[in-house]
Scaffold this motif. Structure first.
Motif, mmCIF file in Angstrom:
data_model
loop_
_atom_site.group_PDB
_atom_site.id
_atom_site.type_symbol
_atom_site.label_atom_id
_atom_site.label_comp_id
_atom_site.label_asym_id
_atom_site.label_seq_id
_atom_site.Cartn_x
_atom_site.Cartn_y
_atom_site.Cartn_z
ATOM 1 N N GLY A 91 -32.850 2.683 41.412
ATOM 2 C CA GLY A 91 -33.493 2.229 42.447
ATOM 3 C C GLY A 91 -34.411 1.178 42.273
ATOM 4 N N LEU A 92 -35.176 0.944 43.252
ATOM 5 C CA LEU A 92 -36.346 -0.184 43.317
ATOM 6 C C LEU A 92 -37.790 0.421 43.005
ATOM 7 C CD1 LEU A 92 -37.167 -2.998 43.724
ATOM 8 C CD2 LEU A 92 -37.297 -2.688 46.041
ATOM 9 N N VAL A 93 -38.316 -0.119 42.000
ATOM 10 C CA VAL A 93 -40.017 0.246 41.879
ATOM 11 C C VAL A 93 -40.700 -1.217 41.869
ATOM 12 C CG1 VAL A 93 -41.679 1.175 40.297
ATOM 13 C CG2 VAL A 93 -39.312 2.197 40.472
ATOM 14 N N ARG A 94 -41.642 -1.064 42.917
ATOM 15 C CA ARG A 94 -42.459 -2.254 43.086
ATOM 16 C C ARG A 94 -43.806 -2.211 42.239
ATOM 17 N NH1 ARG A 94 -42.286 -1.183 49.182
ATOM 18 N NH2 ARG A 94 -42.254 0.723 48.192
ATOM 19 N N HIS A 119 -29.578 0.470 35.842
ATOM 20 C CA HIS A 119 -29.607 0.764 37.293
ATOM 21 C C HIS A 119 -30.988 0.958 37.862
ATOM 22 C CE1 HIS A 119 -25.494 1.785 37.040
ATOM 23 N NE2 HIS A 119 -25.513 2.686 36.128
ATOM 24 N N LEU A 120 -32.097 0.534 37.169
ATOM 25 C CA LEU A 120 -33.541 0.411 37.758
ATOM 26 C C LEU A 120 -33.708 -0.897 37.716
ATOM 27 C CD1 LEU A 120 -36.280 1.757 38.238
ATOM 28 C CD2 LEU A 120 -36.688 1.497 35.516
ATOM 29 N N ASP A 121 -34.274 -1.268 39.105
ATOM 30 C CA ASP A 121 -34.930 -2.465 39.487
ATOM 31 C C ASP A 121 -36.141 -2.494 39.615
ATOM 32 O OD1 ASP A 121 -32.265 -3.620 39.479
ATOM 33 O OD2 ASP A 121 -31.915 -2.662 41.558
ATOM 34 N N VAL A 122 -36.977 -3.384 39.062
ATOM 35 C CA VAL A 122 -38.163 -3.557 38.924
ATOM 36 C C VAL A 122 -38.767 -4.971 39.880
ATOM 37 C CG1 VAL A 122 -40.629 -3.334 37.844
ATOM 38 C CG2 VAL A 122 -38.670 -1.955 36.823
ATOM 39 N N GLU A 123 -39.455 -4.744 40.712
ATOM 40 C CA GLU A 123 -39.982 -5.871 41.363
ATOM 41 C C GLU A 123 -41.483 -6.149 41.048
ATOM 42 O OE1 GLU A 123 -40.994 -7.590 45.831
ATOM 43 O OE2 GLU A 123 -39.645 -5.964 45.706
ATOM 44 N N ASP A 142 -45.385 0.550 44.221
ATOM 45 C CA ASP A 142 -45.357 2.103 43.829
ATOM 46 C C ASP A 142 -46.205 2.347 42.809
ATOM 47 O OD1 ASP A 142 -43.300 2.582 45.594
ATOM 48 O OD2 ASP A 142 -42.086 1.028 44.597
#
Length: 312
Positions: A91-94, A119-123, A142
Motif C-alpha cells: 500500500g501507500l505510505v506518505r 508491493h509497498l509504495d512510498v510517496e 503518515d
C-alpha cells in the motif's frame, strides 16, 4: 459517520476556514459546506456556527474534530488487520521530510524498500518542520522526518517519536577562503562577511540569525534561497558564506566546512501519529529509516532504545 466528512471537519479545526479546507482538498467551498452539513445531520448535533461571514466550530464540533483523527487512525488500523496485519508490507505510505533529509535519508530508504517490498509504495513530500507537523496531524502524511529543535511548532504528546540522527551545524565557505582550514571557528570573526540565508522564518534562517546575534553581530545577508543546492553554488562561487546543517552539504560542490567553537546540532527524528499500532507498511518505512548505517548516531545507540522512544 462518514470518515471522509470527519476528515473535512478535522481539517477545518486545523486550517480555520472553509476556503482553506476547500483548497487543501480540491473542492469548492460550497461542496465542503454541504458535506459538513450532512455530517451534522449524521451526528444530529450542531457542529458549526456562523459569526458574520465566517464559520467556526461549536463546542461539540471541537470535540468531534479533535477526536476525528484518532477515529480515522483506528479505522486505518482495523483495515490493516483485515488485510492481514504483519504480512508483507503493501500500500501507500506518505513520507514527509525537510530538504536536506530528502536525498540523504528518505531517498536511500525508499530505494532499499523498493527492492525489499515490491508491493509497498512510498510517496515523498518535501515539507519543512513548520509544514510537516500539521500535515502529519491532518493525515496528509503518515510519517515525517523533522527536528525536535524547531521551537515554533513543538511536537506534542499526540505523536510518537523515533530518533534517527544528530546533525551538526557547520560554517560553509569557498575553498580558497581564509577560513578553509582546520579546527573550530568563532562566528564573531566573520561579522563583516556576506552571508547566504534560507528564506525568512524557516528553521535554518531563524537558527543562523540567532547564532550570529549570539556572536554579537547582525549578518549582512546578500541572498536568500529555499534550496540548499543554490546556497552551495553561491558559496562555491565565492559570493557568500553560510551556516548549513551537515546533511545539506553536498560533496559535489567545492566548498569547505568548519565546525563551530560553540557547537550547535539538530536532532533528526521520525514522527508518526500516536494511536493504534502502525500498519505494517508504516513500520517498514520507519525501520528502513532507523537502520541506515551511514547516518550520524543520535538516540539510536541500540534498536531497543529506539523502540522505547517510539512508545514513550
Amino acid at each position: 459517520m462518514n470518515p471522509w466528512r470527519l476528515r473535512l471537519l478535522s481539517r477545518l479545526d486545523t486550517l480555520g476556514t472553509i476556503r482553506a479546507v476547500a483548497q487543501a482538498t480540491n473542492l469548492s467551498p460550497s461542496s465542503v459546506s454541504q458535506q459538513l452539513a450532512v455530517l451534522e445531520a449524521e451526528t444530529r448535533t450542531q457542529l458549526l456556527e456562523r459569526t458574520g461571514r465566517r464559520v467556526r466550530l461549536t463546542s461539540a464540533g471541537l470535540i468531534l474534530a479533535r477526536r476525528a483523527q484518532a477515529i480515522l487512525d483506528h479505522m486505518d488500523g482495523v483495515e490493516a488487520e483485515l488485510r492481514g496485519f504483519g504480512e508483507e508490507p503493501a500500500g501507500l505510505v506518505r513520507l514527509g521530510a525537510f530538504q536536506s533529509a530528502i536525498h540523504t535519508m528518505a531517498v536511500p530508504a525508499v530505494t532499499r524498500l523498493a527492492r525489499e517490498h515490491p508491493h509497498l509504495d512510498v510517496e515523498l513530500l518535501e515539507l519543512e518542520p513548520h509544514a510537516s507537523m500539521p500535515a502529519l496531524r491532518n493525515g496528509d502524511a503518515d510519517i515525517i522526518i523533522t527536528t525536535t529543535d524547531f521551537d515554533e511548532l513543538p511536537l506534542g504528546p499526540d505523536l510518537d517519536l523515533v530518533p534517527l540522527a544528530t546533525d551538526p551545524v557547520l560554517l560553509v565557505v569557498p575553498p580558497e577562503h581564509p577560513a578553509a582550514g582546520r579546527g573550530a571557528v568563532d562566528l564573531a570573526a566573520y561579522a563583516d562577511e556576506p552571508w547566504a540565508f534560507d528564506i525568512p522564518q524557516s528553521y535554518m534562517a531563524n537558527l543562523a540569525l540567532r547564532l550570529c546575534r549570539q556572536a554579537r553581530f547582525e549578518p549582512r545577508v546578500v541572498c536568500r534561497f529555499s534550496n540548499y543546492m543554490m546556497t552551495l553554488q553561491h558559496v562555491e562561487a565565492g559570493l557568500s558564506i553560510a551556516l548549513l546543517p551537515g546533511l545539506a552539504v553536498d560533496r559535489r560542490y567545492r566548498v569547505a566546512t568548519r565546525e563551530l567553537a560553540n557547537p550547535q546540532t539538530r536532532t533528526i527524528t521520525a514522527a508518526i501519529r500516536r494511536g493504534s499500532p502502525p500498519r505494517a507498511a508504516v513500520r517498514a518505512v520507519l525501520d528502513a529509516l532507523r537502520r541506515d548505517p551511514s547516518l550520524p548516531v543520535s538516540g539510536r545507540e541500540s534498536d531497543d532504545s529506539a523502540d522505547r522512544d517510539s512508545k514513550s
